[in-house]
Structure formats: C-alpha cells, structure tokens
Design an enzyme around this catalytic site. Sequence first.
Site, PDB file in Angstrom:
ATOM      1  N   ASN A 148       0.869  -1.180   0.000  1.00  0.00           N
ATOM      2  CA  ASN A 148       0.000   0.000   0.000  1.00  0.00           C
ATOM      3  C   ASN A 148       0.905   1.229   0.000  1.00  0.00           C
ATOM      4  O   ASN A 148       1.480   1.584   1.021  1.00  0.00           O
ATOM      5  CB  ASN A 148      -0.892  -0.037   1.257  1.00  0.00           C
ATOM      6  CG  ASN A 148      -1.727   1.219   1.409  1.00  0.00           C
ATOM      7  OD1 ASN A 148      -1.814   2.045   0.494  1.00  0.00           O
ATOM      8  ND2 ASN A 148      -2.345   1.372   2.568  1.00  0.00           N
ATOM      9  N   TRP A 149       1.010   1.852  -1.157  1.00  0.00           N
ATOM     10  CA  TRP A 149       1.953   2.980  -1.301  1.00  0.00           C
ATOM     11  C   TRP A 149       1.387   4.269  -0.710  1.00  0.00           C
ATOM     12  O   TRP A 149       2.087   5.273  -0.634  1.00  0.00           O
ATOM     13  CB  TRP A 149       2.324   3.185  -2.774  1.00  0.00           C
ATOM     14  CG  TRP A 149       3.104   2.051  -3.384  1.00  0.00           C
ATOM     15  CD1 TRP A 149       3.521   0.907  -2.758  1.00  0.00           C
ATOM     16  CD2 TRP A 149       3.583   1.950  -4.726  1.00  0.00           C
ATOM     17  NE1 TRP A 149       4.216   0.098  -3.619  1.00  0.00           N
ATOM     18  CE2 TRP A 149       4.275   0.719  -4.844  1.00  0.00           C
ATOM     19  CE3 TRP A 149       3.501   2.769  -5.858  1.00  0.00           C
ATOM     20  CZ2 TRP A 149       4.870   0.304  -6.037  1.00  0.00           C
ATOM     21  CZ3 TRP A 149       4.090   2.361  -7.052  1.00  0.00           C
ATOM     22  CH2 TRP A 149       4.779   1.143  -7.139  1.00  0.00           C
ATOM     23  N   LYS A 150       0.120   4.268  -0.341  1.00  0.00           N
ATOM     24  CA  LYS A 150      -0.544   5.454   0.236  1.00  0.00           C
ATOM     25  C   LYS A 150      -0.320   6.675  -0.675  1.00  0.00           C
ATOM     26  O   LYS A 150      -0.216   6.517  -1.890  1.00  0.00           O
ATOM     27  CB  LYS A 150      -0.064   5.676   1.674  1.00  0.00           C
ATOM     28  CG  LYS A 150      -0.205   4.400   2.518  1.00  0.00           C
ATOM     29  CD  LYS A 150      -0.082   4.607   3.997  1.00  0.00           C
ATOM     30  CE  LYS A 150      -0.216   3.269   4.701  1.00  0.00           C
ATOM     31  NZ  LYS A 150      -0.227   3.369   6.158  1.00  0.00           N
ATOM     32  N   HIS A 152      -9.586   0.739   4.896  1.00  0.00           N
ATOM     33  CA  HIS A 152      -8.312   1.022   5.569  1.00  0.00           C
ATOM     34  C   HIS A 152      -8.580   2.018   6.701  1.00  0.00           C
ATOM     35  O   HIS A 152      -9.406   2.928   6.566  1.00  0.00           O
ATOM     36  CB  HIS A 152      -7.306   1.603   4.569  1.00  0.00           C
ATOM     37  CG  HIS A 152      -5.928   1.677   5.145  1.00  0.00           C
ATOM     38  ND1 HIS A 152      -5.561   2.669   6.020  1.00  0.00           N
ATOM     39  CD2 HIS A 152      -4.851   0.867   5.009  1.00  0.00           C
ATOM     40  CE1 HIS A 152      -4.302   2.459   6.403  1.00  0.00           C
ATOM     41  NE2 HIS A 152      -3.849   1.369   5.793  1.00  0.00           N
ATOM     42  N   GLU A 192      -7.080   4.523   7.721  1.00  0.00           N
ATOM     43  CA  GLU A 192      -6.906   5.950   7.390  1.00  0.00           C
ATOM     44  C   GLU A 192      -8.148   6.491   6.688  1.00  0.00           C
ATOM     45  O   GLU A 192      -8.510   7.660   6.854  1.00  0.00           O
ATOM     46  CB  GLU A 192      -5.626   6.140   6.557  1.00  0.00           C
ATOM     47  CG  GLU A 192      -4.388   5.943   7.428  1.00  0.00           C
ATOM     48  CD  GLU A 192      -3.165   5.411   6.704  1.00  0.00           C
ATOM     49  OE1 GLU A 192      -3.103   5.483   5.470  1.00  0.00           O
ATOM     50  OE2 GLU A 192      -2.265   4.891   7.399  1.00  0.00           O
ATOM     51  N   GLU A 228      -5.416  -5.117  10.519  1.00  0.00           N
ATOM     52  CA  GLU A 228      -4.420  -4.071  10.729  1.00  0.00           C
ATOM     53  C   GLU A 228      -4.725  -3.322  12.021  1.00  0.00           C
ATOM     54  O   GLU A 228      -5.546  -2.385  12.019  1.00  0.00           O
ATOM     55  CB  GLU A 228      -4.443  -3.080   9.563  1.00  0.00           C
ATOM     56  CG  GLU A 228      -4.136  -3.699   8.221  1.00  0.00           C
ATOM     57  CD  GLU A 228      -3.582  -2.665   7.253  1.00  0.00           C
ATOM     58  OE1 GLU A 228      -2.463  -2.837   6.795  1.00  0.00           O
ATOM     59  OE2 GLU A 228      -4.279  -1.669   6.992  1.00  0.00           O
ATOM     60  N   GLY A 254       2.276   2.236  10.795  1.00  0.00           N
ATOM     61  CA  GLY A 254       3.213   3.351  10.649  1.00  0.00           C
ATOM     62  C   GLY A 254       3.911   3.752  11.941  1.00  0.00           C
ATOM     63  O   GLY A 254       4.548   4.798  12.002  1.00  0.00           O
ATOM     64  N   SER A 311       3.332  -2.039  10.440  1.00  0.00           N
ATOM     65  CA  SER A 311       4.782  -2.083  10.687  1.00  0.00           C
ATOM     66  C   SER A 311       5.388  -3.458  10.407  1.00  0.00           C
ATOM     67  O   SER A 311       6.313  -3.898  11.097  1.00  0.00           O
ATOM     68  CB  SER A 311       5.100  -1.630  12.118  1.00  0.00           C
ATOM     69  OG  SER A 311       4.694  -0.290  12.308  1.00  0.00           O
ATOM     70  N   GLY A 363       2.839  -1.155   4.297  1.00  0.00           N
ATOM     71  CA  GLY A 363       2.900   0.266   3.974  1.00  0.00           C
ATOM     72  C   GLY A 363       4.341   0.690   3.728  1.00  0.00           C
ATOM     73  O   GLY A 363       4.901   0.510   2.641  1.00  0.00           O
ATOM     74  N   GLY A 364       4.971   1.239   4.759  1.00  0.00           N
ATOM     75  CA  GLY A 364       6.319   1.798   4.635  1.00  0.00           C
ATOM     76  C   GLY A 364       7.320   0.900   3.929  1.00  0.00           C
ATOM     77  O   GLY A 364       8.070   1.357   3.056  1.00  0.00           O
TER      78      GLY A 364
END
Length: 253
Positions: free
Chosen positions: A9-11, A92, A94, A164, A170, A210, A231-232
């Site tokens: 997930n590149w956000k 998600h 967010e 999640e 994150g 994470s 993500g990251g």
Amino acid sequence: MRSKIVAGNWKMNLSQTEAKALCKEVNKLNIGSEIEVYIFPPMLYASDCKAISTRVKVGAQNAHPKDQGAFTGEVSMWQLKEAGMDAVLIGHSERREYFQEDNALLKQKLDSALAHGIRPFFCCGEPLGIRQDNSFLSYVKNQLEESVFHLSAAEFEKVVLAYEPIWAIGTGQTASTEQAEEMHAAIRSWVGEKYGKETAEKTSILYGGSCNPSNAQALFACENVDGGLIGGASLKAADFSVLVAEGTWTILN
Ligand code: PGA
C-alpha cells in the site's frame, strides 16, 4: 490451500517517475512461486503501473460505491474495472479515521467491488484504546458483521481480509506473533461460523502494521497469517523483496 499474498500500500507517496521506477523494480523481484503480489499505488499512477506490471497485480486504494454521477473528486469501482484494475482496498483505517468512512458505507463499497469483479481487500482492526481495554475481539467481529458477513459464501470467497491494528500502522510497533495469531485465528473461526469450515480454510487473512523485513518471517509463519499488507516497507524495493521472497515464507514453516 489458501493464497499467500503480499500487498504493498503505497498510500499518498512517490512522484510519477518514482512510482513507475518502483513498479518496474517490483516486477523484476525474485517472487516466490506460490506468492501473489499486489501493489496499490496512488490512483493517478495506477494505470501506468498496470501497463508496466507483468508478475504483479495492481489495485486502487479506494473507490466510490456508485458507478457514475455527481461525486466530484471520486472514482468508482466500475471505472477501476474499465481501467483494468485487479483489486481495491476497502476500509483502511486511514479512510475510516480521516474520511469518516463507517461500516455501512464500507458494506456498499464491498458490494460494488464484487459486482464489478474487482477483488476487495477488506481491512479491519482496532485502535489502541480498544486494545488496552481488551475489547478488541468483539470490536473487529462487529466490523466484519456490519460490512462483510451479509455476503453470500460465493461472494465472500473473492474477498481478502486484512487485520491491521491501528496502533501498529506506521508506528514501528508491530503486533507480536501471539497478538496477530490470536486475532487471525478468531477471524477464521467467525468466518467458519458464518460460511463453514471449508470457506474459512480458503480465506486469506493478511496482517498489516509495521510489517518489515525483520519481523515478516515470524509473522508469516503464524498458522493463520497468510501474508501482509505492507505500507512503509513497500516503498523500497530492497525491503519489499525480502517480504515476497520464498525464503521468508518457508524457513519457519
Ligand atoms: P505500515 O502500513 O506497514 O507502514 O505500518 C500498513 C498499512 O497501512 O497498510
């Protein structure tokens, strides 16, 4: 046997040039033969990534449940399908937190994705306060009951679930393998109660929060963890390469 899936997930990150370059690198990685890999780039670059991708499937991070209409700024599931997208993230944290997406809206999104043949990755997970007061199992069960469990078994089998925990996203504070396995096993048991054991055994349940090269091997070795929503660590091909490598999955299994 259920699919093993690693999804990036590149956000809202990367320039167009960077996104295309990362997509090319990801497509060249040494991906384990049984592992399905998805990337979820920013919407604006998704078609570029789809055109480049051979080994890797491409999805959108969000879409509107209505097909067309006066919804300025939105893109629909129908349009994703037209553009050749394979999948969509739904729910998600967010989106839930910053865009007030509730369980009822997410239910509509799920229905629309399935109606258009887009594979939904449905995200669930609890905030820190709910984890601390020990009501996390009933919290996540309610998310599934209100958004997902109205589906027929045939529809449900197309859905990928992603657990999640919000406190892990994150933050660098990954769920322990015990915490992840407890929730994943609970989710599989609820799916079993609703759709039967056979469907539950076929359901891919990803962990997100994470997840990175140093903890993925232990997380992916958990009996009920079938991969990760990353993500990251999906923004650097070198990190992502560890997560999709055969060895990360097999050494502890
Ligand atoms: P993270 O994000 O890996 O950076 O914690 C996961 C996600 O939000 O899907």
